[in-house]
Scaffold this motif. Structure first.
Motif, PDB file in Angstrom:
ATOM      1  N   THR A   1      94.302 -14.002 -50.997  1.00 22.00           N
ATOM      2  CA  THR A   1      94.160 -16.109 -49.229  1.00 22.00           C
ATOM      3  C   THR A   1      93.736 -17.088 -50.455  1.00 22.00           C
ATOM      4  O   THR A   1      92.486 -16.796 -51.204  1.00 22.00           O
ATOM      5  CB  THR A   1      92.902 -15.236 -48.798  1.00 22.00           C
TER       6      THR A   1
ATOM      7  N   LYS B   1      91.178 -19.932 -51.434  1.00 21.98           N
ATOM      8  CA  LYS B   1      89.766 -19.458 -51.759  1.00 21.98           C
ATOM      9  C   LYS B   1      89.114 -21.012 -50.891  1.00 21.98           C
ATOM     10  O   LYS B   1      88.017 -20.456 -50.291  1.00 21.98           O
ATOM     11  CB  LYS B   1      89.780 -19.741 -52.896  1.00 21.98           C
ATOM     12  N   THR B   2      89.367 -21.396 -49.701  1.00 22.66           N
ATOM     13  CA  THR B   2      89.187 -22.708 -49.152  1.00 22.66           C
ATOM     14  C   THR B   2      88.807 -21.671 -48.078  1.00 22.66           C
ATOM     15  O   THR B   2      87.562 -22.246 -47.248  1.00 22.66           O
ATOM     16  CB  THR B   2      90.418 -23.823 -48.573  1.00 22.66           C
ATOM     17  N   ARG B   3      89.237 -21.008 -47.550  1.00 26.45           N
ATOM     18  CA  ARG B   3      88.972 -20.126 -46.284  1.00 26.45           C
ATOM     19  C   ARG B   3      86.839 -19.684 -46.484  1.00 26.45           C
ATOM     20  O   ARG B   3      86.310 -19.695 -45.876  1.00 26.45           O
ATOM     21  CB  ARG B   3      89.684 -18.489 -45.687  1.00 26.45           C
TER      22      ARG B   3
ATOM     23  N   ALA C   1      84.809 -22.311 -46.471  1.00 27.26           N
ATOM     24  CA  ALA C   1      84.606 -22.843 -45.486  1.00 27.26           C
ATOM     25  C   ALA C   1      83.842 -21.439 -44.774  1.00 27.26           C
ATOM     26  O   ALA C   1      82.488 -22.409 -44.394  1.00 27.26           O
ATOM     27  CB  ALA C   1      85.590 -22.699 -44.635  1.00 27.26           C
ATOM     28  N   PHE C   2      84.093 -20.483 -44.723  1.00 24.90           N
ATOM     29  CA  PHE C   2      82.661 -20.003 -44.079  1.00 24.90           C
ATOM     30  C   PHE C   2      81.779 -19.625 -44.628  1.00 24.90           C
ATOM     31  O   PHE C   2      80.595 -19.601 -44.307  1.00 24.90           O
ATOM     32  CB  PHE C   2      83.728 -18.433 -44.293  1.00 24.90           C
TER      33      PHE C   2
ATOM     34  N   LYS D   1      92.306 -18.488 -55.987  1.00 27.83           N
ATOM     35  CA  LYS D   1      93.201 -17.632 -54.620  1.00 27.83           C
ATOM     36  C   LYS D   1      92.257 -16.158 -54.693  1.00 27.83           C
ATOM     37  O   LYS D   1      92.101 -16.011 -55.981  1.00 27.83           O
ATOM     38  CB  LYS D   1      94.213 -16.454 -54.822  1.00 27.83           C
TER      39      LYS D   1
END
Length: 184
Positions: free
Chosen positions: A5, A7-9, A12-13, A73
């Protein structure tokens, strides 16, 4: 099997959770009951513990970003390792409030230290997981500084049960240690 996935997700989380942790901590602060300067002494231990915890959360936030700057990622194992870190960090407001209300009590001080120890260990686990994703040796969490920190967090837990002020002193020294830049 979970694919990689961006890494931005995860970033942000994590940023959102860390912002909530700081918000919860500040909402626990109460003003003095009186209006005199002397009344500040009643709330000083709570405010000082908040300041120490704010520094610790800041240290983790800065190092978290430094770690994630080195990867593009993340996989499912990294997501879980990150959640493990965020779990222990989410307990910081609880132990901050308890230790702040009872600054010389052994059990709140020891539990505060235990949460800091578990945050450190979980960050180490996350950095090890991300090593295969490109973080490489760039993070110093496996360094002598981190190993010393883990040992001192453990010592602080035991010391807090016997002499709480020394446990607090160890926590302050460790925060200062992590605020000092690494030597090249």
């Amino acid at each position: 099997m979970m694919r990689s996935t961006p890494k931005t997700r995860l970033e942000a989380f994590s940023d959102g959770v860390i912002a909530i942790i700081i918000t919860i901590m500040v909402l626990e602060l109460r003003p003095p009951h009186g209006v005199e300067v002397a009344d500040l002494l009643d709330v000083l231990p709570v405010w000082l513990r908040y300041a120490l915890s704010f520094v610790y959360v800041g240290i983790y936030w800065v190092n978290h970003h430094a770690l994630l700057d080195r990867v593009a990622k993340v996989d499912g194992a990294a997501l879980w390792a990150n959640l493990h870190l965020l779990f222990w960090m989410s307990l910081i407001p609880f132990v901050t409030a308890w230790a702040g209300e009872h600054p010389m009590a052994p059990v709140p001080g020891a539990l505060y230290g235990a949460v800091l120890l578990l945050c450190s260990i979980s960050f180490l686990l996350l950095s090890w997981r991300l090593k295969s994703e490109g973080a490489g040796q760039a993070m110093a969490w496996g360094s002598r500084k981190n190993r010393l920190s883990i040992v001192l967090y453990a010592v602080a837990i035991g010391v807090s049960l016997v002499y709480p002020p020394l446990g607090v002193a160890i926590h302050v020294v460790l925060a200062l240690l992590w605020l000092m830049p690494e030597r090249s």
